[in-house]
Design a protein around this motif. Structure first.
Motif, PDB file in Angstrom:
ATOM      1  N   LYS A 105       0.836  -1.215   0.000  1.00  0.00           N
ATOM      2  CA  LYS A 105       0.000   0.000   0.000  1.00  0.00           C
ATOM      3  C   LYS A 105       0.863   1.254   0.000  1.00  0.00           C
ATOM      4  O   LYS A 105       1.889   1.290   0.679  1.00  0.00           O
ATOM      5  CB  LYS A 105      -0.915  -0.006   1.231  1.00  0.00           C
TER       6      LYS A 105
ATOM      7  N   SER B 176       5.516  -5.683  10.523  1.00  0.00           N
ATOM      8  CA  SER B 176       6.960  -5.424  10.619  1.00  0.00           C
ATOM      9  C   SER B 176       7.466  -5.464  12.059  1.00  0.00           C
ATOM     10  O   SER B 176       8.540  -5.992  12.335  1.00  0.00           O
ATOM     11  CB  SER B 176       7.286  -4.050  10.026  1.00  0.00           C
TER      12      SER B 176
ATOM     13  N   GLY C 296       4.904  -4.714   5.744  1.00  0.00           N
ATOM     14  CA  GLY C 296       5.042  -3.583   4.833  1.00  0.00           C
ATOM     15  C   GLY C 296       6.384  -2.892   4.978  1.00  0.00           C
ATOM     16  O   GLY C 296       7.335  -3.143   4.241  1.00  0.00           O
TER      17      GLY C 296
ATOM     18  N   ARG D  22       6.576   4.438   4.595  1.00  0.00           N
ATOM     19  CA  ARG D  22       5.525   4.745   3.627  1.00  0.00           C
ATOM     20  C   ARG D  22       5.472   6.246   3.364  1.00  0.00           C
ATOM     21  O   ARG D  22       5.544   7.029   4.300  1.00  0.00           O
ATOM     22  CB  ARG D  22       4.155   4.319   4.168  1.00  0.00           C
TER      23      ARG D  22
HETATM   24  C1  PLP Z   1      -0.198  -1.532   6.709  1.00  0.00           C
HETATM   25  C2  PLP Z   1      -0.671  -2.813   7.305  1.00  0.00           C
HETATM   26  C3  PLP Z   1       0.232  -3.847   7.611  1.00  0.00           C
HETATM   27  C4  PLP Z   1       1.741  -3.713   7.430  1.00  0.00           C
HETATM   28  O1  PLP Z   1       2.239  -2.920   8.466  1.00  0.00           O
HETATM   29  P1  PLP Z   1       3.824  -2.639   8.616  1.00  0.00           P
HETATM   30  O2  PLP Z   1       3.948  -2.145   9.994  1.00  0.00           O
HETATM   31  O3  PLP Z   1       4.184  -1.642   7.570  1.00  0.00           O
HETATM   32  O4  PLP Z   1       4.519  -3.941   8.405  1.00  0.00           O
HETATM   33  C5  PLP Z   1      -0.280  -5.024   8.114  1.00  0.00           C
HETATM   34  N1  PLP Z   1      -1.610  -5.189   8.329  1.00  0.00           N
HETATM   35  C6  PLP Z   1      -2.511  -4.228   8.046  1.00  0.00           C
HETATM   36  C7  PLP Z   1      -3.948  -4.471   8.307  1.00  0.00           C
HETATM   37  C8  PLP Z   1      -2.067  -3.002   7.535  1.00  0.00           C
HETATM   38  O5  PLP Z   1      -2.963  -2.045   7.266  1.00  0.00           O
END
Ligand code: PLP
Length: 240
Positions: A43, A212, A229, A236
């Motif tokens: 995303k 993460s 992510g 991001r």
């Molecule tokens: C953005 C998101 C993630 C990933 O989060 P990170 O901390 O960037 O790894 C996982 N699950 C959901 C539901 C998210 O919205």
């Protein structure tokens, strides 16, 4: 080095680090690496990053907004190995669009949404649309936006409804650990909800948990699908 080559080497190196964390956590938990799948959450990052990730062997990609994901998935239609996961809060009026690009929706949290997804699944030419019941593990009722899920007491009814809806396939449960503090108790709770669910629905084996910052704890409590992510893609960009 071109921008593309620089980005490629950054993503490769981040993936290697995440892979090492996953391997170490599996070791510590006495689990096999192949019991855990990595979904890379792309995303806010461009389709070009998904293409690089695909070249690096990533096949599971997560997105949290229909509009953004639909555009990316259309742009990358040629990458048939890539499976798209919807992990974000979903309005019923987006169900039809999501059913066109997602293989699994991790964020199913209401009977209205199950009904909308069931209707939408009829317009898929692909296989059944996978569904996970998102569970709210935050004891505070005013859970921050984006972390919402069904109350643990509602999981069973939602799961039964998914399982009995044509075009949908119940695959398991999903949760986001409450912010701050030790995520262990929340993941342990999700694991016991999953075990109870599997008494009635033995094929619903997915536990989507771990991001993460807390993937090790999630692996310790049986996560089968990690949603990572930032640790792969970097910080991001702020939302426009
Ligand atoms: C953005 C998101 C993630 C990933 O989060 P990170 O901390 O960037 O790894 C996982 N699950 C959901 C539901 C998210 O919205």
């Amino acid at each position: 080095m071109s921008d593309d080559a620089a980005r490629r080497s950054e993503l490769r190196s981040n993936l290697t680090t995440v892979e090492q964390r996953i391997a170490a956590a599996c070791d510590a938990a006495g689990r096999r690496r192949d019991e855990v799948r990595l979904i890379v959450v792309t995303k806010t990052f461009p389709a070009t990053d998904v293409r690089i990730l695909h070249d690096l062997g990533v096949t599971q990609v997560g997105e949290n907004r229909d509009q953004e994901a639909a555009v990316k998935a259309a742009e990358l239609q040629g990458l048939s190995a890539v499976e798209w996961h919807m992990i974000g809060q979903l309005q019923t009026n987006k169900a039809k669009s999501v059913a066109q690009w997602a293989s699994t929706v991790h964020s199913v949290n209401s009977t209205r949404l199950v009904r909308a997804l069931g209707k939408a699944a009829a317009s898929r030419d692909a296989s059944a649309l996978g569904c996970l019941v998102q569970v709210n593990l935050d004891p505070q009722t005013d859970a921050p936006a984006g972390r919402g899920g069904a109350d643990p007491a509602e999981v069973r009814d939602l799961a039964d409804l998914i399982a009995s809806t044509d075009g949908l396939e119940l695959r398991g449960v999903m949760a986001v650990a409450p912010r701050g503090g030790d995520p262990g108790p929340a993941f342990q709770c999700l694991q016991s909800i999953s075990l109870a669910l599997r008494q009635d629905h033995p094929a619903a084996t997915w536990i989507s948990a771990g991001m993460s910052g807390d993937l090790e704890a999630a692996i310790g409590f049986g996560a089968t699908h990690l949603r990572v992510g930032g640790a792969v893609l970097g910080n991001r960009p702020p939302l426009a």
